[in-house]
Design an enzyme around this catalytic site. Structure first.
Site, PDB file in Angstrom:
ATOM      1  N   ASP A   8     -39.692  86.796  16.718  1.00 40.45           N
ATOM      2  CA  ASP A   8     -39.887  88.162  16.361  1.00 40.45           C
ATOM      3  C   ASP A   8     -40.434  89.153  17.591  1.00 40.45           C
ATOM      4  OD1 ASP A   8     -39.406  87.998  13.728  1.00 40.45           O
ATOM      5  OD2 ASP A   8     -41.176  87.336  13.049  1.00 40.45           O
ATOM      6  N   LYS A  30     -35.904  81.284  14.064  1.00 43.69           N
ATOM      7  CA  LYS A  30     -35.400  82.211  12.859  1.00 43.69           C
ATOM      8  C   LYS A  30     -35.213  83.671  13.803  1.00 43.69           C
ATOM      9  CE  LYS A  30     -38.473  84.610  10.295  1.00 43.69           C
ATOM     10  NZ  LYS A  30     -37.956  86.248   9.811  1.00 43.69           N
ATOM     11  N   ASP A  59     -32.003  85.246   9.243  1.00 47.43           N
ATOM     12  CA  ASP A  59     -32.833  85.820   8.143  1.00 47.43           C
ATOM     13  C   ASP A  59     -32.297  87.187   7.841  1.00 47.43           C
ATOM     14  OD1 ASP A  59     -34.737  86.274   6.402  1.00 47.43           O
ATOM     15  OD2 ASP A  59     -36.292  86.677   7.843  1.00 47.43           O
ATOM     16  N   LEU A  60     -31.074  87.349   7.089  1.00 49.58           N
ATOM     17  CA  LEU A  60     -30.700  88.717   6.820  1.00 49.58           C
ATOM     18  C   LEU A  60     -30.745  88.956   5.305  1.00 49.58           C
ATOM     19  CD1 LEU A  60     -27.361  88.745   9.190  1.00 49.58           C
ATOM     20  CD2 LEU A  60     -29.482  89.453   9.559  1.00 49.58           C
ATOM     21  N   LYS A  61     -31.343  88.206   4.670  1.00 56.42           N
ATOM     22  CA  LYS A  61     -31.403  88.731   3.271  1.00 56.42           C
ATOM     23  C   LYS A  61     -30.267  89.507   2.568  1.00 56.42           C
ATOM     24  CE  LYS A  61     -36.494  88.621   3.993  1.00 56.42           C
ATOM     25  NZ  LYS A  61     -36.622  88.569   5.651  1.00 56.42           N
ATOM     26  N   LEU A  62     -29.337  88.833   2.439  1.00 49.77           N
ATOM     27  CA  LEU A  62     -27.967  89.517   1.802  1.00 49.77           C
ATOM     28  C   LEU A  62     -28.331  89.986   0.495  1.00 49.77           C
ATOM     29  CD1 LEU A  62     -25.040  87.214   3.016  1.00 49.77           C
ATOM     30  CD2 LEU A  62     -26.183  89.202   4.097  1.00 49.77           C
ATOM     31  N   ASP A  64     -25.691  92.454  -2.319  1.00 51.85           N
ATOM     32  CA  ASP A  64     -24.691  93.421  -2.576  1.00 51.85           C
ATOM     33  C   ASP A  64     -23.983  92.751  -3.586  1.00 51.85           C
ATOM     34  OD1 ASP A  64     -22.408  95.368  -2.188  1.00 51.85           O
ATOM     35  OD2 ASP A  64     -23.218  95.448  -0.089  1.00 51.85           O
ATOM     36  N   ILE A  65     -22.693  93.248  -3.945  1.00 47.88           N
ATOM     37  CA  ILE A  65     -21.777  92.743  -5.018  1.00 47.88           C
ATOM     38  C   ILE A  65     -21.369  91.336  -4.837  1.00 47.88           C
ATOM     39  CG2 ILE A  65     -21.468  94.774  -6.048  1.00 47.88           C
ATOM     40  CD1 ILE A  65     -18.507  94.864  -4.641  1.00 47.88           C
ATOM     41  N   PRO A  66     -20.919  90.404  -5.690  1.00 47.11           N
ATOM     42  CA  PRO A  66     -20.677  89.299  -5.139  1.00 47.11           C
ATOM     43  C   PRO A  66     -19.621  88.925  -4.177  1.00 47.11           C
ATOM     44  CG  PRO A  66     -20.974  89.276  -7.608  1.00 47.11           C
ATOM     45  CD  PRO A  66     -21.338  90.732  -7.011  1.00 47.11           C
ATOM     46  N   THR A 118     -43.077  89.287  -0.226  1.00 48.76           N
ATOM     47  CA  THR A 118     -44.396  89.071  -0.105  1.00 48.76           C
ATOM     48  C   THR A 118     -45.134  90.513  -0.016  1.00 48.76           C
ATOM     49  OG1 THR A 118     -44.232  88.517   2.169  1.00 48.76           O
ATOM     50  CG2 THR A 118     -44.933  86.608   0.465  1.00 48.76           C
ATOM     51  N   ARG A 178     -50.613  79.463   9.000  1.00 48.58           N
ATOM     52  CA  ARG A 178     -51.365  79.497  10.250  1.00 48.58           C
ATOM     53  C   ARG A 178     -51.796  78.040  10.582  1.00 48.58           C
ATOM     54  NH1 ARG A 178     -48.906  83.082  10.828  1.00 48.58           N
ATOM     55  NH2 ARG A 178     -49.373  85.360  10.971  1.00 48.58           N
ATOM     56  N   GLN A 187     -50.750  88.965   6.943  1.00 49.48           N
ATOM     57  CA  GLN A 187     -50.187  87.933   5.982  1.00 49.48           C
ATOM     58  C   GLN A 187     -51.370  87.943   4.731  1.00 49.48           C
ATOM     59  OE1 GLN A 187     -47.423  86.936   5.530  1.00 49.48           O
ATOM     60  NE2 GLN A 187     -46.463  86.310   7.396  1.00 49.48           N
ATOM     61  N   GLY A 207     -44.663  82.436  13.303  1.00 45.62           N
ATOM     62  CA  GLY A 207     -44.360  83.484  14.351  1.00 45.62           C
ATOM     63  C   GLY A 207     -45.502  83.778  15.374  1.00 45.62           C
ATOM     64  N   ARG A 208     -46.389  84.730  14.973  1.00 47.05           N
ATOM     65  CA  ARG A 208     -47.341  84.802  16.000  1.00 47.05           C
ATOM     66  C   ARG A 208     -48.228  83.956  16.480  1.00 47.05           C
ATOM     67  NH1 ARG A 208     -48.641  89.959  12.115  1.00 47.05           N
ATOM     68  NH2 ARG A 208     -47.654  88.403  10.735  1.00 47.05           N
TER      69      ARG A 208
HETATM   70  O1  C5P Z   1     -46.224  86.018  12.780  1.00 44.12           O
HETATM   71  P1  C5P Z   1     -45.795  85.150  11.217  1.00 44.12           P
HETATM   72  O2  C5P Z   1     -46.170  83.983  11.399  1.00 44.12           O
HETATM   73  O3  C5P Z   1     -46.698  85.997  10.300  1.00 44.12           O
HETATM   74  O4  C5P Z   1     -44.470  85.654  10.968  1.00 44.12           O
HETATM   75  C1  C5P Z   1     -43.865  85.161   9.604  1.00 44.12           C
HETATM   76  C2  C5P Z   1     -42.318  85.286   9.934  1.00 44.12           C
HETATM   77  O5  C5P Z   1     -41.925  85.177   8.584  1.00 44.12           O
HETATM   78  C3  C5P Z   1     -41.991  86.910   9.981  1.00 44.12           C
HETATM   79  O6  C5P Z   1     -40.702  86.891  10.746  1.00 44.12           O
HETATM   80  C4  C5P Z   1     -41.853  87.574   8.604  1.00 44.12           C
HETATM   81  O7  C5P Z   1     -40.997  88.736   8.584  1.00 44.12           O
HETATM   82  C5  C5P Z   1     -41.403  86.381   7.842  1.00 44.12           C
HETATM   83  N1  C5P Z   1     -41.743  86.226   6.504  1.00 44.12           N
HETATM   84  C6  C5P Z   1     -42.855  86.423   5.856  1.00 44.12           C
HETATM   85  N2  C5P Z   1     -43.134  86.334   4.544  1.00 44.12           N
HETATM   86  C7  C5P Z   1     -41.706  86.427   3.692  1.00 44.12           C
HETATM   87  C8  C5P Z   1     -40.642  86.273   4.162  1.00 44.12           C
HETATM   88  C9  C5P Z   1     -40.414  86.250   5.795  1.00 44.12           C
HETATM   89  O8  C5P Z   1     -43.774  86.232   6.594  1.00 44.12           O
HETATM   90  N3  C5P Z   1     -42.047  86.246   2.365  1.00 44.12           N
END
Ligand code: C5P
Length: 227
Positions: A8, A30, A59-62, A64-66, A118, A178, A187, A207-208
């Site tokens: 990210d 990711k 992670d493109l979360k499609l 659209d129509i089928p 979320t 975490r 989060q 991520g972080r």
């Molecule tokens: O930095 P962190 O560990 O919070 O990153 C979580 C990753 O997961 C980010 O890329 C965030 O966009 C993704 N994500 C999320 N919650 C979701 C779906 C994806 O935190 N429900």
């Protein structure tokens, strides 16, 4: 349980530098909207050049129509990534069409469904779906399962209930982790490694806590030792 590190960081060079630091570990990476829109197929290839055993989650979360989703899924499978996702709210037919289209691939990528974003609070979720998240998220997971998808993206706290309602083998990928109780950032509900394990999460997304660390490789190593 497996580890997926979210790439990210704000630009290609920073993400590649991070991936380079982690090459000793055959983990998931990711790749999201931002990187893929800007850096495209070439970026996926560069990651694979760094470590051919990196598994890529696009992670493109499609949504659209089928037929359009199936067309996109076919293109994604052609990129050689190991996993991607769609919105379950695109409907069971769309998810079935995606899986059907991917049957022509010998090694098709895993397909996960996003149940509820979320970022929704109860009110805004209700405005769109006319139901509570607690009721609708498991229902979306069931739709994905019935459509033949491989799993869902969900909170670690929902993982076990989803498996109980579907199948133990139905994958749960859980962001908001975490590992050792680090700062939760933006989060709302975070789980540590122990909780993710207890909740039977299959793949945790971090991520972080990794990319903001002084030594990301050391954090990844420590997470892998504790999976
Ligand atoms: O930095 P962190 O560990 O919070 O990153 C979580 C990753 O997961 C980010 O890329 C965030 O966009 C993704 N994500 C999320 N919650 C979701 C779906 C994806 O935190 N429900």
């Amino acid at each position: 349980m497996e580890l997926c590190v979210a790439l990210d960081l704000p630009d290609r060079m920073l993400n590649l530098a991070l991936a380079e630091k982690l090459v000793d570990h055959d983990i998931w990476l990711k790749v999201g909207f931002r990187s893929f829109i800007r850096d495209g197929k070439g970026f996926i290839e560069e990651l694979k050049q760094l470590n051919p055993n990196y598994k890529i989650f696009l992670d493109l979360k499609l949504y659209d129509i089928p037929n359009t989703m199936a067309d996109a899924a076919e293109e994604i499978a052609g990129l050689g990534v190991e996993m991607f996702n769609v919105h379950a709210s695109a409907g069971k037919k769309a998810m079935q069409t995606v899986i059907e289209r991917l049957k022509e691939f010998e090694n098709r990528p895993l397909v996960l469904a996003v149940t509820a974003l979320t970022s929704f609070d109860h009110k805004s979720f209700h405005e769109i779906y006319g139901a509570d998240i607690e009721e609708k998220a498991p229902w979306f997971a069931m739709q994905a399962y019935q459509a033949g998808l491989d799993g869902v993206v969900c909170s670690a706290f929902e993982s076990r209930a989803i498996k109980r309602a579907t199948d133990e083998k139905f994958l749960t990928l859980t962001p908001g982790i975490r590992p050792f109780g680090e700062a939760s950032d933006d989060q709302k509900r975070v789980a540590d490694l122990q909780t993710a394990k207890e909740e039977m999460a299959d793949i945790i997304v971090v991520g972080r806590p990794v990319y903001k660390a002084d030594d990301p490789a050391a954090v990844v190593k420590k997470i892998l030792q504790n999976l």
